[in-house]
Design an enzyme around this catalytic site. Sequence first.
Site, PDB file in Angstrom:
ATOM      1  N   ASP A  60       0.871  -1.172   0.000  1.00 27.42           N
ATOM      2  CA  ASP A  60       0.000   0.000   0.000  1.00 27.42           C
ATOM      3  C   ASP A  60       0.915   1.232   0.000  1.00 27.42           C
ATOM      4  OD1 ASP A  60       0.934   0.221   2.590  1.00 27.42           O
ATOM      5  OD2 ASP A  60      -1.037   0.217   3.547  1.00 27.42           O
ATOM      6  N   HIS A  61       0.331   2.415   0.225  1.00 30.52           N
ATOM      7  CA  HIS A  61       1.131   3.645   0.220  1.00 30.52           C
ATOM      8  C   HIS A  61       2.208   3.630   1.313  1.00 30.52           C
ATOM      9  CE1 HIS A  61      -2.325   3.913   2.837  1.00 30.52           C
ATOM     10  NE2 HIS A  61      -1.652   4.774   3.582  1.00 30.52           N
TER      11      HIS A  61
ATOM     12  N   ARG B 282       9.260 -33.727  10.278  1.00 32.41           N
ATOM     13  CA  ARG B 282       8.108 -33.505  11.162  1.00 32.41           C
ATOM     14  C   ARG B 282       7.385 -32.194  10.820  1.00 32.41           C
ATOM     15  NH1 ARG B 282      12.566 -31.801  13.833  1.00 32.41           N
ATOM     16  NH2 ARG B 282      12.448 -29.943  15.152  1.00 32.41           N
TER      17      ARG B 282
ATOM     18  N   GLY C 183      -1.506  -5.909   8.503  1.00 33.48           N
ATOM     19  CA  GLY C 183      -2.713  -6.013   7.675  1.00 33.48           C
ATOM     20  C   GLY C 183      -2.487  -6.903   6.472  1.00 33.48           C
ATOM     21  N   MET C 184      -1.317  -6.790   5.880  1.00 27.86           N
ATOM     22  CA  MET C 184      -0.983  -7.639   4.724  1.00 27.86           C
ATOM     23  C   MET C 184      -0.972  -9.112   5.133  1.00 27.86           C
ATOM     24  SD  MET C 184      -0.652  -6.037   1.919  1.00 27.86           S
ATOM     25  CE  MET C 184      -0.036  -4.634   0.980  1.00 27.86           C
TER      26      MET C 184
ATOM     27  N   CYS D 101       3.254  -3.103   4.006  1.00 24.51           N
ATOM     28  CA  CYS D 101       2.333  -2.041   4.417  1.00 24.51           C
ATOM     29  C   CYS D 101       3.030  -1.293   5.553  1.00 24.51           C
ATOM     30  CB  CYS D 101       0.956  -2.590   4.786  1.00 24.51           C
ATOM     31  SG  CYS D 101       0.918  -3.764   6.149  1.00 24.51           S
ATOM     32  N   GLY D 102       2.276  -0.512   6.340  1.00 28.79           N
ATOM     33  CA  GLY D 102       2.938   0.250   7.394  1.00 28.79           C
ATOM     34  C   GLY D 102       3.565  -0.659   8.434  1.00 28.79           C
ATOM     35  N   THR D 103       2.799  -1.651   8.873  1.00 32.56           N
ATOM     36  CA  THR D 103       3.263  -2.562   9.926  1.00 32.56           C
ATOM     37  C   THR D 103       3.612  -3.953   9.418  1.00 32.56           C
ATOM     38  OG1 THR D 103       0.992  -3.244  10.283  1.00 32.56           O
ATOM     39  CG2 THR D 103       1.823  -1.432  11.669  1.00 32.56           C
ATOM     40  N   GLY D 104       3.092  -4.315   8.274  1.00 34.14           N
ATOM     41  CA  GLY D 104       3.183  -5.698   7.787  1.00 34.14           C
ATOM     42  C   GLY D 104       2.055  -6.559   8.321  1.00 34.14           C
TER      43      GLY D 104
HETATM   44  C1  RB5 Z   1      -2.014   2.442   6.666  1.00 35.62           C
HETATM   45  O1  RB5 Z   1      -2.032   3.619   7.394  1.00 35.62           O
HETATM   46  C2  RB5 Z   1      -1.747   1.254   7.587  1.00 35.62           C
HETATM   47  O2  RB5 Z   1      -2.866   1.016   8.371  1.00 35.62           O
HETATM   48  C3  RB5 Z   1      -1.367   0.042   6.779  1.00 35.62           C
HETATM   49  O3  RB5 Z   1      -0.265   0.338   5.995  1.00 35.62           O
HETATM   50  C4  RB5 Z   1      -0.984  -1.206   7.549  1.00 35.62           C
HETATM   51  O4  RB5 Z   1      -0.029  -0.928   8.516  1.00 35.62           O
HETATM   52  C5  RB5 Z   1      -2.095  -2.019   8.060  1.00 35.62           C
HETATM   53  O5  RB5 Z   1      -1.911  -3.076   8.667  1.00 35.62           O
END
Ligand code: RB5
Length: 149
Positions: free
Chosen positions: A8-9, A132, A70-71, A65-68
Amino acid sequence: MKIAVASDHAGLDLKEIIKEKLLKEGYDVLDCGTRTPKSVDYPVFGLAGARSVAEGKADFALLFCGTGLGMTIMANKVPGIRAVNSQCLYTAGLARSHNDANVLCLGGRVVGPDLAWEIVRTFLTTPFSGGRHQRRVNLIRKQDGCLGS
Ligand code: RB5
């Protein structure tokens, strides 16, 4: 080896840096977007990257993404996908050797480019151990509907 990348951005800058390094190392790269800094919804791009692996168009996907986080959540909704979020070399290696992970998710606001690249390299070069761990991965695949009962 073909590597899908998507972001994402908030993960765009890191995606572009890692993409360049992958190309320099001789990997084929399938870029599933995004390509501009405009704010977008991470599930859309996470789904595209994860599907490219599930459909056999790429060997692995790297999602940013910002944190990884959500992806990771989105990618794991796709049958056949074992996505992990990693912030260190230890988990990046074990994600491959124990979990046979096929998608790595990184946070552009969490890890810097140098560490991110080392995590990616560890992930892409560590083989699955089998044994295993194969039995355990098969239990996950069965839950996915990817193996018969
Ligand atoms: C976008 O602001 C942020 O929520 C997204 O990049 C991500 O971190 C979501 O998990």
